[in-house]
Design a protein around this motif. Structure first.
Motif, PDB file in Angstrom:
ATOM      1  N   PRO A  62       0.796  -1.093  -0.281  1.00 54.51           N
ATOM      2  CA  PRO A  62       0.071  -0.507   0.495  1.00 54.51           C
ATOM      3  C   PRO A  62       0.833   1.242  -0.408  1.00 54.51           C
ATOM      4  N   LEU A  63       0.435   1.789  -0.588  1.00 56.23           N
ATOM      5  CA  LEU A  63       1.063   3.299  -1.165  1.00 56.23           C
ATOM      6  C   LEU A  63       0.413   4.388   0.249  1.00 56.23           C
ATOM      7  N   ASP A  64      -0.674   3.841   0.451  1.00 56.82           N
ATOM      8  CA  ASP A  64      -1.290   5.871   1.445  1.00 56.82           C
ATOM      9  C   ASP A  64      -1.851   4.543   2.609  1.00 56.82           C
ATOM     10  N   THR A  65      -2.467   5.398   3.660  1.00 60.15           N
ATOM     11  CA  THR A  65      -3.177   4.917   5.009  1.00 60.15           C
ATOM     12  C   THR A  65      -5.110   4.521   4.142  1.00 60.15           C
ATOM     13  N   THR A  66      -5.480   5.490   3.237  1.00 59.77           N
ATOM     14  CA  THR A  66      -6.137   4.470   2.438  1.00 59.77           C
ATOM     15  C   THR A  66      -6.614   3.528   2.485  1.00 59.77           C
ATOM     16  N   ARG A  67      -5.426   3.073   1.688  1.00 63.66           N
ATOM     17  CA  ARG A  67      -4.923   1.518   0.934  1.00 63.66           C
ATOM     18  C   ARG A  67      -6.208   2.026  -0.920  1.00 63.66           C
ATOM     19  N   THR A  68      -6.548   3.338  -0.493  1.00 68.42           N
ATOM     20  CA  THR A  68      -6.408   3.580  -2.093  1.00 68.42           C
ATOM     21  C   THR A  68      -4.992   3.035  -3.533  1.00 68.42           C
TER      22      THR A  68
END
Length: 174
Positions: A62-68
């Protein structure tokens, strides 16, 4: 070599066809999100597949905390791109062209330019650079503009007076 063999024989080949196909077709993308994969692959369940792949620990980071946004682990991504090249040598170019179109629509111009360049669609890359270099230059994103120009083959860049102007502005700023 042993790690690559393990990934190919124990990880990739054990996947259901739906997941394996998704992995291979999304492999050319440096960054992945559900809507981008939907547009590139032509399905409408990519977000669900990304969640499934991540929950199975299939080398998806994952590249962001929202897993977008995600990316594949470097070695796994390299294996997937290699497998795609073996199975369908022309697929990567088309997948990059679709990603370019989606990125343009979403305003992700640096990504669109990279995809156009990698796909070999130099006319599209030139037009995108010509349409956006001045804005990026004025916002102080000189390194981005420089990367765009360096990614273009020299004859293509020298053959377009507008790209020469962009290069001249970069040289003047230095």
């Amino acid at each position: 070599r042993h790690i690559v063999d393990y990934l190919a024989s124990e990880v990739l080949s054990d996947q259901p066809q739906e997941v394996r196909s998704f992995l291979l077709q999304s492999a050319p993308l440096e960054r992945l999100c559900g809507p981008l994969c939907d547009a590139v692959i032509g399905i409408d369940q990519s977000a669900r597949l990304l969640e499934r792949i991540e929950s199975q620990n299939l080398f998806l980071v994952p590249l962001d905390t929202t897993r977008t946004w995600y990316r594949y682990h470097r070695l796994f991504g390299e294996l997937l791109r290699h497998e795609l090249e073996l199975s369908d040598p022309r697929a990567a170019g088309e997948l990059h062209r679709r990603a370019c179109a989606w990125d343009q629509q979403e305003g992700l111009i640096p990504d669109a330019i990279r995809h156009a360049t990698v796909a070999g669609d130099l006319d599209e890359a030139r037009e995108l650079i010509n349409s956006h270099w001045n804005d990026y230059f004025n916002r102080g994103r000189l390194a981005t503009v420089e990367r765009w120009l360096e990614a273009m083959p020299a004859p293509a860049a020298r053959g377009d007076p507008r790209l020469c102007v962009a290069g001249a502005w970069l040289a003047l700023d230095r």
